[in-house]
Design an enzyme around this catalytic site. Structure first.
Site, PDB file in Angstrom:
ATOM      1  CD1 TRP B 167      40.143  50.766  40.547  1.00 58.04           C
ATOM      2  CD2 TRP B 167      41.987  49.960  41.285  1.00 58.04           C
ATOM      3  NE1 TRP B 167      40.127  50.412  41.848  1.00 58.04           N
ATOM      4  CE2 TRP B 167      41.094  49.739  42.332  1.00 58.04           C
ATOM      5  CE3 TRP B 167      43.497  49.680  41.580  1.00 58.04           C
ATOM      6  CZ2 TRP B 167      41.223  49.638  43.609  1.00 58.04           C
ATOM      7  CZ3 TRP B 167      43.674  49.127  42.851  1.00 58.04           C
ATOM      8  CH2 TRP B 167      42.742  49.092  43.863  1.00 58.04           C
ATOM      9  CG  ASP B 168      41.676  54.918  34.426  1.00 55.67           C
ATOM     10  OD1 ASP B 168      41.891  53.712  33.924  1.00 55.67           O
ATOM     11  OD2 ASP B 168      40.856  55.515  34.317  1.00 55.67           O
TER      12      ASP B 168
END
Lengths: 426, 426
Positions: B167-168
């Site tokens: 997700w980063d």
């Protein structure tokens, strides 16, 4: 919601599966006019699971419709020379906001050279498996990255694949970025660009960007699998009294202090530091002591219900999260509901009404536009041929008669002979 | 390699950890002049593991230097009003290619409002944990997505975290995309933009874009954990005679045909179809029969060495991949070597020479520029103050004397009292 940031930039998308369609979706949700071109009857991703139960389990794909929200759909026989000519003409149509192709289908007739011969400032972005043009998919790239060997207690011999198609997702956003950067350059300089992005390069460059390649080369060390612990600091999942499960992270010094306070383990932590000679205020020392710290923390969770633990963690500003399934998330997390402006309800033809997401980015003070659902295949065939290529009714009719293009497919949820659509055709 | 596509667009980055720094790296590798601002001595991510062994294990971070390749580094005391004033001035400096801030530090003095008061067409992009400004990190968001409950044979009660901070990564690329889209808009219309992107929105919108939310809502079904099988078609890992491990995917009909031919199981597949009444040419039927198919395929791998199996799979154009660790990848995969133009060797100060990646995107016919390493903290403090803010030597000297800014940190690999740098200071 979508934002009209890209001013109806027109992108022709000839694609399948995740990376290229998600790149197109990203552009569409920032206001681009994305025209997805598919084979009449649908391409190879058109029936991907999960599917709606109609038509003996062969109803519309919830995967395809999810990735093609808000695009225009045209259906073309891509085997016919006339069909290919139409797609080339659409991709290279004149205008400062046109002339962009997004594809993951490595076919010679959509090669940059062929398009640039028709429009010199063409921008094309081709997503590949490997950089040499050979096939690879997320799963056959991910296995090589080393991640499955360290995920979930896995090993070199018993690797654990993660389920999220993370490289497809990264590729999609990187491609959308590259396309817009090329558009920006074209507006400044007038020059087009041929962009290529391989899924395997996406994954392997990330190993460099996250430091893993340098670690393997310079420190000559392979990371071990550490289960649900996070690397390089302290963080892990813990079970609660009532069967709940929570993740906590103590990466920064502040997060660590909050966790120690919430769990009331300051004394035990001091004793642990004395015993080991380590400073648990340092993230690397916390990582070294992770098992011992987890033993101090686990009883706190095990003697509290999930609701109690969440309340106490929140009050102390611990960095925490709740494990849930997609169903639980939808049923109980306000971040996945109309309370969050990135979500809204859309009515997808052939599927029905459901919650759907627009752009994840929020643009303050810009008017949002509604997120449109995925159209039935071929819904915009006639509209696009007329509007973009200037074809008149007779020309469009000829293309239909010759089987070069097709109009909207039948709505699988519409009753036979009933409904406005059916009446209009009679 | 990097590409000068963004024409030295100047981006001021005040950040930590992965998402915002990776967004800045993405912009830098497309030719932006990214100025990373850090606290004197380094911010909270400056010592993230893995670290070089110098200075008692507190040498430079391979994580930090990986994410900050090719950026300019300035060191400022961000607690002092004068330091904050400098950063605001840098972010809002005049010029059509300046006025862009990228941050994940939600501090009032870097809020869009404060900057827009100094430069009306300011573009700011703030990456948040949650949309309400509360803290969340990749790990505390991922647990809520449902993925850990279906990864690696995990369950609702025994979730398996994946290791990749997916997700980063997604957030980073989405942010870079949004910034360039806003720059493109500003060039057209003159208007700035305030962009906000929450890590949790990134994850939860993806559940919509991949069809999982609609599946949970409309089909009322939760996906089961299926180990290393891929969802919706056929694909799994298999062990070879010599302890190797390979992943194969048969998503398209062509990939399935290639696998059946390579393994010589056409007769057994036909018998399986007859017994079950299913059509294994259909991906959903392959998925339903995945265990039975795996039983037919497994012996083929188990009786061949990895090298033999790879040769035969390649000859039949099966979609396959090899499991490897990062070390093995680096030692033996030409895609992660100088044979691949996205990689080159760089010499990072305080670390040494190593393989590093430029942009994953390749831009045909555009001259590549060398990928620059991460600078020592504060290397460009004086240069940036002079070049961007027009400060003269006296003014810069005053800022140093007052402890508002700092110059380059000491190279931990340089011997005490030796080297050109040390001489110049004497």
């Amino acid at each position: 919601m979508t934002y009209p940031l890209l001013n109806r930039l027109r992108v022709v998308e000839s694609s399948a599966f995740i990376a290229a369609p998600l790149a197109g979706l990203t552009l569409a949700q920032f206001g681009a006019d994305v025209i997805r071109v598919d084979m009449i009857g649908g391409g190879i991703d058109y029936m991907r699971m999960p599917r709606m139960p109609q038509a003996g389990g062969k109803g519309r794909s919830l995967y395809w419709t999810a990735l093609n929200k808000g695009k225009r759909s045209i259906a073309v026989d891509l085997r016919k020379p006339e069909g290919r000519e139409l797609v080339q003409a659409l991709a290279t149509a004149p205008g400062p906001d046109a002339g962009v192709l997004l594809t993951n289908i490595g076919t010679p007739w959509l090669a940059h050279e062929a398009l640039a011969a028709r429009r010199a400032d063409m921008i094309s972005c081709t997503i590949q498996g490997n950089g040499d043009g050979s096939t690879a998919v997320d799963y056959t790239v991910n296995c090589a990255t080393g991640y499955p060997a360290v995920t979930g207690g896995g090993s070199r011999e018993r690797p654990v694949n993660h389920v999220l198609p993370a490289w497809d997702i990264a590729c999609a956003y990187q491609a959308a970025f590259a396309v817009v950067a090329a558009v920006e350059q074209r507006r400044r300089t007038g020059a087009g660009a041929e962009l290529k992005l391989a899924l395997s390069d996406m994954a392997f460059t990330m190993l460099s960007h996250l430091g893993l390649l340098a670690e393997a080369e310079l420190l000559q060390q392979e990371r071990a699998s550490i289960g649900n612990h996070l690397y390089g600091a302290f963080g892990r999942d813990f079970g609660t009294l009532d069967g709940g499960r929570l993740m906590v992270a103590a990466i920064s010094a502040g997060q660590w202090k909050a966790l120690v306070e919430a769990c009331g383990i300051a004394g035990q932590v001091a004793a642990l530091e004395q015993r080991t000679g380590l400073n648990l205020g340092d993230e690397a020392d916390r990582f070294a002591c992770r098992e011992a710290i987890a033993e101090l923390v686990a009883p706190w969770f095990a003697t509290r219900t999930q609701a109690e633990a969440e309340g106490l963690l929140e009050a102390r500003k611990v960095c925490w999260g709740r494990y849930s399934t997609v169903g639980e998330l939808l049923a109980g997390d306000p971040r996945v509901s109309l309370a969050n402006p990135v979500f809204e309800r859309v009515a997808t033809p052939g599927i029905g009404e459901h919650l759907a997401a627009g752009a994840a980015v929020r643009v303050a003070s810009m008017e949002r536009e509604a997120t449109l659902p995925a159209a039935l295949l071929g819904t915009h065939t006639d509209q696009v041929l007329h509007e973009v290529l200037g074809l008149d009714g007779a020309a469009v009719g000829w293309l239909h008669d010759a089987g070069v293009v097709a109009g909207p497919e039948r709505d699988p949820t519409a009753g036979a002979g009933s409904g406005a659509g059916a009446c209009a055709r009679a």
